[in-house]
Design a protein around this motif. Structure first.
Motif, PDB file in Angstrom:
ATOM      1  N   GLU A  71      32.847 -11.280  27.799  1.00  0.00           N
ATOM      2  CA  GLU A  71      31.729 -11.563  26.911  1.00  0.00           C
ATOM      3  C   GLU A  71      30.740 -12.529  27.564  1.00  0.00           C
ATOM      4  N   TYR A  72      31.258 -13.530  28.281  1.00  0.00           N
ATOM      5  CA  TYR A  72      30.372 -14.449  28.999  1.00  0.00           C
ATOM      6  C   TYR A  72      29.549 -13.659  30.004  1.00  0.00           C
ATOM      7  N   PHE A  73      30.223 -12.739  30.682  1.00  0.00           N
ATOM      8  CA  PHE A  73      29.531 -11.928  31.682  1.00  0.00           C
ATOM      9  C   PHE A  73      28.419 -11.118  31.030  1.00  0.00           C
ATOM     10  N   ALA A  91      27.480 -15.602  35.401  1.00  0.00           N
ATOM     11  CA  ALA A  91      27.723 -14.174  35.583  1.00  0.00           C
ATOM     12  C   ALA A  91      28.796 -13.947  36.638  1.00  0.00           C
TER      13      ALA A  91
END
Lengths: 504, 319, 168
Positions: free
Chosen positions: A145-147, A445
């Motif tokens: 999700e962070y990505f 990322a």
């Protein structure tokens, strides 16, 4: 809950000292935010020893006020001198400074202040009423999700400069490339440091943006000669009208939501919130061509976003005892020294403390608005001072601020190099906005992509086919396509947009 | 008049000395300004909080601040490099921990360029799972690993650091292939609670709030004896795995610092470590069991032993 | 024309450097444990994309070399007023000089001299303000950092260190 709120209000009324503390701490925070190089973290850390003298509630009010003030403070120098006082204000320079340069400094500061207060109050209200569910939502965010979130932000680099697609991409990729310098966070291998020990920590973000914005601007204005400084004698201290502020309400709401959610995620904070708010405001705007030239939305978005992130980053702190940002991590230290164990039990065991913090943060935002609007008009007058004197003073302030941050000369050297980088980007029409978005979101990322792949046993499909990650990535692809389509459509009547000059 | 003033000052110093046990910082005016303590962990992390806690009694004794300077990233090398660039005037200390020993063992830094000052804390770590985890005991971990080796992911902080070495040592002893994934301290906790990670490795202090609320369940303790706070958590030793290494925290200083200043500092740290306020914080973090204050000479001997141990562990792990 | 030519050269150079850095990434030490997500994964993606983008832009610029400059390009070129490069070099040199002076002669003197010198790059009528501003600003800022924030400023080396020490 209502009881707790009432008892907290009772505490505040019974302790007039608290109000003084909040006013002092907000002013202290604004100062730390506004001085380039110094950040809210330094402001909070320096005040921690003083909290020993107070009870825990007053101590937390003090730290919370500094946090609120410093997040806004950075925008003052960003707007007046194109010098982001703190990382989260970098985006505010993009539109705030062009607006001030037009002579509407009062208006730009007014927008920044009002948006900050709206974002800050929104964040504080969410913190007050929805902290536990939002903390649960934050837990749903794993590396994939962070990505996806970072990718969503990064896709903006292609379109945000207003110029050509290729130039935006080049600038953004350069930002990503610069962000890779230093030791690899996963394997500890030195990358692109070329044997320089000081580059092992990577490029200091605050030094880089001060160089790119402030130094490059001073260089350019001094090189361009005297004619430019004449037009700024017409400085208006007029504040934006209520109607003008209301015109940005959609942006304010969207950015406040984005800011609160991103603030609640551990490891990413106000800076990321400001950038994603800005790129979303750009994407949804009916007049994207005005961005970078002093668009009110371009100020409202990052300022409401980064101030909402303040409340957001307190959510995991108070609900789970884990810090949502570097500043809240320092605040945890302040709590434990008072013998309070941060954790899920905090809300039950120390309800008085928690709700006083909520009320305190609301008050801090209201007070900031009341006093700030008066102060903004005074600040705007600084622009009447001759640039022949102000320019060198900005250079001095940047150098000393960046030096004092870590007592580190190499940070100052980084700032100088990035002054040249900023000048280069400007001269060749590469959008600065894309470059710094790459710089901010690149590390998030990269690390989350690699962590996610390890967790998914190196299966890319498993990694991205999760509900939140998948949705965000689909959104990213859609908005990229939409941006491209818009660009093609705009390019048709006016010939190749490649020749557009850059204003950022 | 002048003499009278000096007499008062001396009297004050003697009173202060009586109040704080021994007599630090009378001879000269050191420290006369803020002392900075460089460390490689995030602000708010275990080491950062430890420095803030230990420096409080020292601030009272000297009227000067002792502030932690957090220089994160890069496996701790940048923090050490920054320390080396500071002058040897006694106003910059560096925190030393097993991570630095590992960096030394891997050839990333040279610990002989720092003079060991004092060691204060000696911690013990835990393997923790979320309350929703299907893993309920060490046996579950072993069974899951037997079914699909390398399938379980353990969150650790830092890359190729202490946590990595400990998990590697456990893997070697238990025949498992737990895979480590480096995270920031806060993200590691949220990823474990959110079920993205199977387990995490952390000390008791930072996780105490979440253990007490039942959100995190400790499964295994790496120490010689069980903790009074966690009587039901078995140690690795009693299950037959000889993994007792723990994170300790000490300080170092530039080797050519004025000897008198070094003595002053050691005395200050000794008093601070015995301060009731600090002792209370130590107990809250269950740090009192293995912590023992040791001075420069003993710390040097201890450090040499640790270097030998970790050099061997890292070699075993194939670094 | 000169500007256009410099553009071609810059983007050609950036293409070459990106490719070179791609190979630098390829040569990074290999980690056994994270072989599939090793240190070179992300750099290769970024530099690969950067090389492609720079190459495309380079091609565009080469194609544009022969065409007559459009209105906006003419504006970009014409934007440089007389003395632009001279002032640019002087300002840049002064800032660099200030950076080194900070380390050797300390904050107080370096700032004072820098502010005085820089005030003369651009014409400004008010001589009194030029002379008075430097010491006032230097002292105010020095006092603010030293006493207000208790953060140390560069003190220089040798004799200047003692002098700064005595002044604060």
């Amino acid at each position: 809950m209502l009881e707790s709120i009432l008892s907290a209000v009772g505490y505040m009324v019974g302790n007039p000292m608290s109000f003084l503390l909040i006013i002092f701490s907000v002013a202290w925070g604004i100062m730390f935010g506004a001085v380039p190089g110094l950040t809210g973290i330094v402001g909070v850390a320096l005040l921690i020893p003083f909290t020993f003298a107070f009870d825990p509630i007053q101590g937390m009010l003090l730290l919370g006020g500094v946090y609120v003030g410093s997040t806004f403070g950075g925008s003052i120098s960003a707007i007046l001198f194109n010098t982001p006082g703190s990382p989260e204000a970098a985006c505010t320079s993009l539109d705030g400074y062009p607006m001030a340069k037009r002579g509407e400094a009062g208006k730009a500061l007014g927008y920044a202040l009002a948006s900050s207060a709206v974002g800050g109050i929104f964040g504080a209200l969410v913190l007050m009423f929805a902290a536990p569910p939002l903390a649960q939502l934050a837990l749903e965010f794993g590396p994939p999700e962070y990505f996806a979130l970072a990718v969503l932000g990064i896709t903006a680099i292609a379109s945000i400069g207003g110029g050509s697609l290729v130039k935006g991409l080049i600038a953004g990729l350069l930002g990503l490339a610069v962000a890779m310098i230093g030791l690899d966070p996963l394997t500890g291998v030195a990358r692109f440091t070329f044997g320089n020990m000081m580059l092992l920590t990577g490029v200091s973000f605050i030094a880089a943006i001060i160089g790119i914005f402030a130094l490059a601007e001073v260089l350019q204005r001094f090189a361009e000669g005297p004619q430019d400084s004449e037009c700024l004698t017409q400085v208006s201290t007029k504040l934006p009208s209520l109607a003008e502020l209301l015109a940005t309400k959609a942006t304010l709401l969207r950015s406040s939501v984005i800011g609160t959610v991103i603030g609640a995620l551990p490891g990413v904070g106000a800076t990321t919130a400001a950038f994603i708010s800005y790129s979303e405001a750009f994407r949804w705007s009916k007049t994207p061509e005005l961005f970078g030239k002093g668009a009110p939305e371009g100020i409202a978005a990052p300022e409401s976003g980064n101030n909402a992130a303040v409340g957001g980053s307190m959510i995991p702190l108070l609900a789970l005892g884990i810090p949502g940002s570097a500043t809240t991590a320092v605040m945890i230290g302040g709590l434990t020294i008072h013998g309070i164990v941060p954790g899920p039990m905090l809300m039950q065991n120390n309800a008085d403390l928690v709700y006083s913090v909520f009320i305190g943060m609301l008050l801090a935002n209201v007070l900031m608005l009341v006093f700030g609007l008066r102060a903004a008009r005074l600040f705007a007058l600084v622009l009447k001072a001759p640039y022949q004197l102000v320019g060198p003073a900005i250079v001095v302030l940047c150098m000393t601020g960046v030096f004092a941050l870590n007592n580190n000369v190499s940070d100052v050297a980084v700032m100088l190099v990035f002054g040249a980088v900023g000048f280069f980007l400007k001269s060749y029409g590469l959008p600065v906005a894309s470059f710094i978005i790459g710089l901010v979101l690149g590390p998030i990322a990269e690390v989350s992509l690699r962590q996610g792949l390890i967790l998914a046993d190196f299966d890319m499909v498993t990694m991205i086919s999760r509900p939140i990650a998948g949705t965000l990535l689909v959104l990213a692809v859609l908005s990229l396509a939409y941006g491209l389509w818009g660009q093609l459509r705009r390019a048709k009547p006016g010939g190749p947009s490649d020749a557009e000059p850059e204003t950022t | 008049m002048k003499h009278l003033k000096r007499f008062h000052l001396n009297a004050a110093a003697i009173v202060a000395a009586l109040a704080f046990g021994s007599a630090p910082a009378i001879a000269d005016d050191y420290p006369s300004r803020t002392v900075e303590i460089i460390h490689q962990y995030g602000p708010g992390g275990g080491t950062d909080r430890f420095i803030r806690a230990i420096s409080e009694p020292m601030q009272e004794a000297t009227d000067q601040s002792f502030v932690p300077i957090s220089i994160t990233g890069g496996g701790g090398v940048p923090a050490f490099v920054t320390f080396l660039q500071r002058p040897a005037n006694g106003y910059t200390l560096v925190s030393i921990s097993p991570d630095d020993v590992i960096n030394h063992a891997l050839g990333r830094i040279d610990l002989s360029m720092v003079k060991p000052l004092v060691r204060i804390q000696y911690d013990q770590g835990l393997l923790l799972v979320s309350k929703d985890s299907p893993l309920k005991s060490v046996d579950d971990i072993l069974a899951a690993e037997a079914k699909s080796p390398g399938g379980l992911k353990v969150g650790v902080t830092g890359s190729a650091g202490f946590d990595d070495a400990l998990i590697g040592l456990f893997n070697a002893q238990a025949g498992t292939e737990l895979a480590t994934v480096p995270f920031g301290a806060a993200e590691m906790v949220s990823n474990t609670l959110g079920g993205h990670l199977d387990m995490m490795y952390e000390e008791y202090g930072p996780t105490r709030g979440l253990i007490e609320s039942g959100d995190l369940i400790p499964l295994l303790l790496f120490s010689d004896d069980r903790l009074t706070e966690l009587p039901d958590v078995p140690t690795a030793k009693e299950l037959g795995y000889d993994v007792t290494i723990g994170r300790w925290r000490g300080f170092g200083i530039k080797p050519d610092t004025n000897a008198a200043d070094v003595e002053t500092l050691v005395a200050l740290f000794r008093d601070a470590a015995a301060d009731p306020g600090y002792k209370k914080i130590e107990a809250e973090n269950a740090l009192q069991y293995r912590s023992e204050f040791i001075g420069p000479e003993a710390f040097k001997t201890f450090l040499d032993g640790e270097i030998a141990t970790y050099t061997q562990i890292m070699k075993q792990l194939g670094y | 024309m000169l500007f256009k030519l410099s553009e071609v050269i810059i983007f050609a150079a950036m293409t070459v450097v990106s490719i070179a850095l791609w190979f630098t990434a390829d040569a990074l030490p290999v980690s056994k444990r994270y072989a599939q997500v090793d240190s070179d994964l992300w750099p290769k993606l970024v530099f690969g994309a950067l090389a492609v983008c720079c190459a495309i832009h380079f091609a565009q610029k080469v194609a544009g070399l022969r065409s007559t400059p459009t209105a906006t390009e003419a504006m970009l070129k014409g934007a440089a007023p007389s003395g632009y490069h001279r002032r640019l070099v002087i300002t840049g040199a002064l800032v660099l000089g200030y950076f080194f002076a900070l380390q050797y002669i300390g904050f107080l003197f370096a700032t004072l001299i820098f502010l005085w010198a820089a005030a003369w790059i651009l014409p400004y009528r008010n001589i009194v303000a030029k002379l008075a501003f430097a010491p006032v600003f230097t002292l105010l800022l020095g006092a603010f950092f030293n006493y207000g924030l208790s953060l140390s400023l560069p003190r220089g080396t040798g004799v200047f260190y003692d002098l700064s020490q005595a002044l604060f």
